[in-house]
Design a protein around this motif. Structure first.
Motif, PDB file in Angstrom:
ATOM      1  N   ASP A   8      16.097  -7.877  -1.460  1.00 49.01           N
ATOM      2  CA  ASP A   8      14.857  -7.109  -1.588  1.00 49.01           C
ATOM      3  C   ASP A   8      14.927  -5.819  -0.775  1.00 49.01           C
ATOM      4  O   ASP A   8      14.432  -4.774  -1.196  1.00 49.01           O
ATOM      5  CB  ASP A   8      13.670  -7.956  -1.115  1.00 49.01           C
ATOM      6  N   LEU A   9      15.545  -5.905   0.404  1.00 45.28           N
ATOM      7  CA  LEU A   9      15.636  -4.714   1.254  1.00 45.28           C
ATOM      8  C   LEU A   9      16.501  -3.640   0.593  1.00 45.28           C
ATOM      9  O   LEU A   9      16.146  -2.450   0.615  1.00 45.28           O
ATOM     10  CB  LEU A   9      16.203  -5.083   2.632  1.00 45.28           C
ATOM     11  N   TRP A  64       6.753   2.486  -4.899  1.00 43.14           N
ATOM     12  CA  TRP A  64       6.315   1.126  -4.565  1.00 43.14           C
ATOM     13  C   TRP A  64       7.262   0.116  -5.217  1.00 43.14           C
ATOM     14  O   TRP A  64       7.646   0.286  -6.369  1.00 43.14           O
ATOM     15  CB  TRP A  64       4.891   0.878  -5.048  1.00 43.14           C
ATOM     16  N   VAL A  65       7.639  -0.925  -4.446  1.00 45.55           N
ATOM     17  CA  VAL A  65       8.555  -1.949  -4.948  1.00 45.55           C
ATOM     18  C   VAL A  65       7.957  -3.322  -4.634  1.00 45.55           C
ATOM     19  O   VAL A  65       7.462  -3.549  -3.525  1.00 45.55           O
ATOM     20  CB  VAL A  65       9.939  -1.818  -4.261  1.00 45.55           C
ATOM     21  N   LEU A  91      10.217 -10.330   3.384  1.00 48.25           N
ATOM     22  CA  LEU A  91      10.463  -8.927   3.718  1.00 48.25           C
ATOM     23  C   LEU A  91       9.160  -8.240   4.111  1.00 48.25           C
ATOM     24  O   LEU A  91       9.136  -7.442   5.057  1.00 48.25           O
ATOM     25  CB  LEU A  91      11.116  -8.211   2.530  1.00 48.25           C
ATOM     26  N   GLU A  92       8.076  -8.569   3.428  1.00 48.30           N
ATOM     27  CA  GLU A  92       6.791  -7.956   3.779  1.00 48.30           C
ATOM     28  C   GLU A  92       6.416  -8.289   5.218  1.00 48.30           C
ATOM     29  O   GLU A  92       6.036  -7.413   6.002  1.00 48.30           O
ATOM     30  CB  GLU A  92       5.708  -8.457   2.813  1.00 48.30           C
ATOM     31  N   GLY A 118       2.569  -8.015  -1.131  1.00 41.76           N
ATOM     32  CA  GLY A 118       3.620  -8.192  -2.135  1.00 41.76           C
ATOM     33  C   GLY A 118       4.353  -6.924  -2.515  1.00 41.76           C
ATOM     34  O   GLY A 118       5.238  -6.963  -3.376  1.00 41.76           O
ATOM     35  N   ARG A 119       4.025  -5.778  -1.870  1.00 41.95           N
ATOM     36  CA  ARG A 119       4.670  -4.523  -2.248  1.00 41.95           C
ATOM     37  C   ARG A 119       4.948  -3.690  -1.004  1.00 41.95           C
ATOM     38  O   ARG A 119       4.277  -3.829   0.018  1.00 41.95           O
ATOM     39  CB  ARG A 119       3.774  -3.695  -3.173  1.00 41.95           C
TER      40      ARG A 119
END
Lengths: 74, 317
Positions: free
Chosen positions: B57-58, B68-69, B75-76, B135-136
Motif C-alpha cells: 500500500d505504501l 487520493w489512494v 497504513l492509515e 481508508g484513504r
C-alpha cells in the motif's frame, strides 16, 4: 604389620595433600553484584502506571530479549 | 512458573523476528493460535508498510503522489502515528524522508545495497504534507514516505494486540522485531520481562537490563546497517539537512508504554545531540532513554535511572 601401617599413613598423607591443594586452589568467590536496580514508574496512555527498572550489566537471570539497532536479516 | 515460553522465529521486515507467549503445555493449542496470529500480523504489516515491496500500500501511495489512494487500515494508522510523532519531535522524525534516504544511497532493501558515494537530495524540503481520511491517503505531489523509523515498532504493537485477540486469556507475550520489542502480561517466571540493552560499542554483550511489566523498548543507532564505500554511510537522515546525520548518538534506546512511540522517539533521538535529546524528553514523562555517545559514554535521560554499569557516565536529568 609395620608395612600395613606405613601404607595407611601414606594414604592419609596423600589425602591430606590433596585436601590442602584443593583448599588453596579454590576459584575466587563471585563478587556480589551491586544493588543497582532502581525502579521507576512510567505513565501509560490510560493513566495506569508501569514499572520500569534498569539494572547493571550483571543480572543473574537471562534476558527474554535484546534491544539493539535492528541488524539486517541473517 | 507458568509453563514456559513458546516461541516462533522468522524473517520479516528485513530483519530477524520472534514472537513468544507464556503458556502451560495444556494450553499448547491456544499458544499456537496466538503465535500464528502474531506472525500473520507481522507479515500483514510488512505487506502494507514496506517501501521495498512494489505491491505494498505504501508503494502504491508513493507512486501516486498528489492523488487520493485507498489504503489498508494498518497504513492509515501508521501514517497517523507518524504525523503525530513528527509534531511531538518537532520534525526530528519525519516520515517524508524518503527522497533524502534514496539520495543517500539507501534505495533498495539493505541486503541489495551497492557501494557508491553518498549524495544529498537535490531539492530537499522536510515536512511534506500527508492528508488522511478514513481508508484513504494523499501525499504531497513529489513527496514520498518511508516508515522505517516507526514501522517495526508499529508492527510490534499490532502483533501484541493480535496475539491477545487470538487468545484473550493469554498470560503473557513478547514480540521482538529486530530489537524493537513490545511486551505485556507475565513471563513464565512471573517476574517482569527482562530486556537486555546491547552495547553498541561491542565492548561487552549488554549495557544493562530493562525490566518492564507492560510496555515497549526500541533502539535506533548508526552502528548497524552501515553501507557504501568502506561501510562509511548510515541510514539515519537528519530531516533538517536531508543528509546522513553527523551529530547524535552511536545508539539510543527508548522505553515507552507503546512500541510505535518507542521506535518513533528513538528515531528522532538518533539524530539529536545530547542536549536536544534532554530538551525533547523534558516534556515527556512517559518516555525515557539510554543515550550512548560515539565515545561509549552512556547517559540516562528522563525517568530512566542512572545505575550500575560503569560506562554510564552522564548525569540523569
Amino acid at each position: 604389620m609395620r608395612r600395613v601401617w606405613a601404607t595407611v599413613v601414606s594414604l592419609w598423607m596423600v589425602l591430606a595433600i590433596v585436601a590442602v591443594l584443593a583448599w588453596t586452589r579454590q576459584p575466587p568467590a563471585a563478587v556480589p553484584s551491586r544493588p543497582v536496580a532502581t525502579a521507576l514508574l512510567v505513565r501509560g496512555k490510560n493513566g495506569t502506571t508501569q514499572r520500569v527498572v534498569v539494572v547493571g550489566a550483571a543480572t543473574s537471570a537471562a534476558p527474554h530479549a535484546t534491544t539493539q539497532a535492528s541488524p539486517p536479516a541473517p | 512458573m507458568i509453563g514456559r515460553l513458546h516461541s516462533v522465529s522468522f524473517r520479516a521486515m528485513g530483519t530477524a523476528c520472534a514472537v513468544s507467549v507464556t503458556a502451560r503445555e495444556a494450553d499448547r493449542l491456544l499458544a499456537d493460535r496466538a503465535l500464528r496470529a502474531g506472525s500473520a500480523e507481522v507479515e500483514a504489516c510488512e505487506r502494507a508498510l514496506s517501501r521495498f515491496d512494489p505491491a505494498s500500500d505504501l508503494s502504491r501511495l508513493n507512486r501516486a503522489s498528489g492523488q487520493w489512494v485507498a489504503i489498508d487500515e494498518r497504513l492509515e494508522r501508521a501514517l497517523r502515528a507518524a504525523l503525530r510523532i513528527r509534531t511531538e519531535t518537532a520534525g526530528r522524525f519525519d516520515p517524508t524522508i524518503l527522497p533524502a534516504l534514496v539520495a543517500a544511497g539507501y534505495d533498495r532493501s539493505f541486503e541489495l545495497l551497492e557501494e557508491r558515494p553518498a549524495r544529498t537530495a537535490a531539492r530537499w524540503r522536510a515536512g511534506a504534507g500527508i492528508d488522511l481520511s478514513p481508508g484513504r491517503a494523499r501525499i504531497e505531489r513529489g513527496a514520498a514516505v518511508d516508515l522505517g523509523g516507526i514501522g517495526k515498532g508499529f508492527a510490534a504493537a499490532r502483533t501484541l494486540a493480535a496475539m491477545r485477540a487470538a487468545w484473550p486469556a493469554l498470560p503473557g507475550a513478547i514480540v521482538d522485531l529486530g530489537g524493537d520489542i513490545a511486551a505485556g502480561g507475565t513471563p513464565p517466571d512471573r517476574g517482569p520481562w527482562r530486556i537486555a540493552v546491547a552495547d553498541p560499542t561491542g565492548r561487552r554483550p549488554s549495557l544493562g537490563t530493562v525490566l518492564i511489566d507492560e510496555g515497549a523498548v526500541a533502539t535506533s543507532g548508526r552502528n548497524a546497517r552501515r553501507f557504501g564505500p568502506g561501510r562509511s554511510l548510515h541510514h539515519l537522515i537528519d530531516p533538517a539537512t536531508g543528509a546522513p546525520a553527523s551529530a547524535g548518538p552511536l545508539a539510543v534506546t527508548v522505553v515507552a508504554p507503546d512500541a510505535t512511540n518507542a521506535e518513533g522517539h528513538a528515531t528522532a533521538l538518533a539524530v539529536s545531540t545530547l542536549a536536544q535529546a534532554r530538551a525533547h524528553l523534558a516534556g515527556r514523562p512517559d518516555v525515557a532513554a539510554l543515550y550512548v555517545e560515539p565515545s561509549g559514554d552512556t547517559h540516562a535521560i528522563g525517568a530512566l535511572p542512572l545505575v550500575g554499569a560503569p560506562e554510564q557516565t552522564g548525569a540523569a536529568r
